[in-house]
Design a protein around this motif. Structure first.
Motif, PDB file in Angstrom:
ATOM      1  N   LEU A 165      48.963  51.419   1.230  1.00  0.00           N
ATOM      2  CA  LEU A 165      47.684  51.708   0.580  1.00  0.00           C
ATOM      3  C   LEU A 165      46.851  50.592   0.009  1.00  0.00           C
ATOM      4  O   LEU A 165      45.792  50.440   0.230  1.00  0.00           O
ATOM      5  CB  LEU A 165      47.659  53.020  -0.512  1.00  0.00           C
ATOM      6  N   PRO A 166      47.731  49.688  -0.778  1.00  0.00           N
ATOM      7  CA  PRO A 166      46.918  48.283  -1.312  1.00  0.00           C
ATOM      8  C   PRO A 166      47.236  47.104  -0.572  1.00  0.00           C
ATOM      9  O   PRO A 166      47.057  46.173  -1.160  1.00  0.00           O
ATOM     10  CB  PRO A 166      47.848  48.157  -2.766  1.00  0.00           C
ATOM     11  N   GLY A 167      47.687  47.367   0.592  1.00  0.00           N
ATOM     12  CA  GLY A 167      48.081  46.215   1.299  1.00  0.00           C
ATOM     13  C   GLY A 167      46.880  45.148   1.589  1.00  0.00           C
ATOM     14  O   GLY A 167      45.709  45.352   1.847  1.00  0.00           O
ATOM     15  N   ASP A 168      47.084  43.878   1.255  1.00  0.00           N
ATOM     16  CA  ASP A 168      46.107  42.697   1.382  1.00  0.00           C
ATOM     17  C   ASP A 168      45.451  42.888   2.902  1.00  0.00           C
ATOM     18  O   ASP A 168      44.582  42.259   3.237  1.00  0.00           O
ATOM     19  CB  ASP A 168      46.802  41.338   0.902  1.00  0.00           C
ATOM     20  N   HIS A 199      44.522  45.220   4.583  1.00  0.00           N
ATOM     21  CA  HIS A 199      43.513  46.263   4.984  1.00  0.00           C
ATOM     22  C   HIS A 199      42.629  46.512   3.878  1.00  0.00           C
ATOM     23  O   HIS A 199      42.579  46.213   2.731  1.00  0.00           O
ATOM     24  CB  HIS A 199      44.487  47.660   5.029  1.00  0.00           C
ATOM     25  N   SER A 200      41.531  47.234   4.108  1.00  0.00           N
ATOM     26  CA  SER A 200      40.447  47.359   3.327  1.00  0.00           C
ATOM     27  C   SER A 200      40.948  48.380   2.279  1.00  0.00           C
ATOM     28  O   SER A 200      41.450  49.480   2.544  1.00  0.00           O
ATOM     29  CB  SER A 200      38.980  47.660   3.872  1.00  0.00           C
ATOM     30  N   SER A 201      40.296  48.384   1.081  1.00  0.00           N
ATOM     31  CA  SER A 201      40.541  49.339   0.302  1.00  0.00           C
ATOM     32  C   SER A 201      39.614  50.384   0.040  1.00  0.00           C
ATOM     33  O   SER A 201      39.492  51.401  -0.717  1.00  0.00           O
ATOM     34  CB  SER A 201      40.776  48.761  -1.341  1.00  0.00           C
ATOM     35  N   TRP A 202      38.312  50.152   0.714  1.00  0.00           N
ATOM     36  CA  TRP A 202      37.365  51.161   0.845  1.00  0.00           C
ATOM     37  C   TRP A 202      37.629  52.148   2.114  1.00  0.00           C
ATOM     38  O   TRP A 202      38.159  51.697   3.225  1.00  0.00           O
ATOM     39  CB  TRP A 202      36.038  50.188   1.411  1.00  0.00           C
ATOM     40  N   SER A 203      37.057  53.262   1.699  1.00  0.00           N
ATOM     41  CA  SER A 203      37.069  54.541   2.843  1.00  0.00           C
ATOM     42  C   SER A 203      35.463  54.120   3.719  1.00  0.00           C
ATOM     43  O   SER A 203      34.947  53.386   3.394  1.00  0.00           O
ATOM     44  CB  SER A 203      36.923  55.763   2.222  1.00  0.00           C
ATOM     45  N   GLU A 204      35.931  54.631   4.823  1.00  0.00           N
ATOM     46  CA  GLU A 204      34.377  54.186   5.696  1.00  0.00           C
ATOM     47  C   GLU A 204      33.533  55.180   4.973  1.00  0.00           C
ATOM     48  O   GLU A 204      32.366  54.850   5.591  1.00  0.00           O
ATOM     49  CB  GLU A 204      34.913  54.825   6.939  1.00  0.00           C
ATOM     50  N   THR A 205      33.521  56.040   4.223  1.00  0.00           N
ATOM     51  CA  THR A 205      32.354  56.636   3.598  1.00  0.00           C
ATOM     52  C   THR A 205      32.060  55.931   2.227  1.00  0.00           C
ATOM     53  O   THR A 205      30.956  56.510   1.681  1.00  0.00           O
ATOM     54  CB  THR A 205      32.953  58.213   3.327  1.00  0.00           C
TER      55      THR A 205
END
Length: 267
Positions: free
Chosen positions: A33-36, A38-44
């Motif tokens: 979930l907090p991985g560098d 990947h984005s921390s934002w949802s597509e919405t």
């Protein structure tokens, strides 16, 4: 915490009929979930950094009925006042989870994405089998409607159960790109990762070819226009995964469900 999403791990797979291993899933989904990378934002459009109120994992080491413990701990997490995502575990956990959710939502629709309907009366004489959880859920009237999407394992016995409970079914072969659900109540999303084609989520105990793509599942979730009050993500089996692919998919779906919980929240 304003605009938070509760998270609860339910590491339980003792009712799996084929392979064990999904009890190891919650920690591995959380790790992504907090991985560098990947984005921390949802597509919405929601930044999920610091949005998760993590209630940890349920401890099943002590004495007592696991179902009572799940129902109690889910109730405690819901008392925080935020939508809840439960990380399984096998799909059997949906039954006690929904017992706790239903007490807070007298009107409720379940949207289940799955290769299997999980509505056998019992399996191998086990009423708690993960193949039977939604039979128990419908017998106890824990939802007003059950919509099952992505099924591709139906037989005559299961079709009889579908008719008995009045379940609404969209088989995988009938899932269209523009599928929209006619929803009028709060929603519980039950996301069995084997609803996806094994090409997208190989890390499951029951691989069933011919399933949905990750994009199709995300589009379905993003098409929900009623409040999503709770959800589960289940049946990730790390022992069957390839290159951590399914953990990443489970993490992505956790974030997209969380984003839609924020988007559809009343007020």
């Amino acid at each position: 915490m304003t605009g938070a999403i509760s998270l609860l791990g339910i590491p339980h797979d003792e009712n799996s009929s084929h392979l064990r291993g999904s009890a190891d899933a919650p920690a591995l989904i959380r790790r992504e979930l907090p991985g560098d990378a990947h984005s921390s934002w949802s597509e919405t459009g929601f930044d999920l950094t610091d949005r998760f109120l993590d209630h940890g994992d349920i401890d099943f080491a002590g004495a007592g009925d696991p179902w009572e413990r799940i129902e109690s701990e889910v109730g405690r997490a819901l008392n925080a006042g935020h939508p809840l995502i439960s990380l399984g575990g096998d799909h059997a956990i949906a039954w006690p989870v929904l017992r706790a959710v239903r007490r807070r939502h007298p009107s409720l629709t379940i949207v289940q994405i799955d290769a299997h309907p999980d509505i056998y009366p019992a399996y191998q004489a086990n009423l708690r089998s993960h193949t039977s959880s939604f039979a128990r859920i419908m017998e106890e009237r824990l939802a007003d409607r059950l919509i099952q999407i992505g099924l591709r394992t139906l037989n005559d016995d299961l079709r009889g159960q579908i008719g008995r409970f009045g379940i609404e079914v969209v088989e995988a072969r009938h899932v269209s790109e523009g599928l929209r659900l006619d929803l009028t109540t709060p929603v519980y999303v039950s996301m069995d990762l084997d609803g996806l084609d094994p090409a997208f989520a190989p890390g499951v105990s029951h691989r069933e070819p011919g399933g949905l793509s990750t994009r199709q599942v995300i589009n379905l979730i993003q098409g929900i226009d009623q409040p999503i009050v709770a959800a589960d993500i289940v049946e990730y089996n790390p022992s069957q995964d390839l290159s951590n692919m399914t953990a990443l998919v489970a993490s992505k779906l956790t974030k997209e469900i969380a984003g839609m919980m924020l988007k559809t929240a009343p007020g």
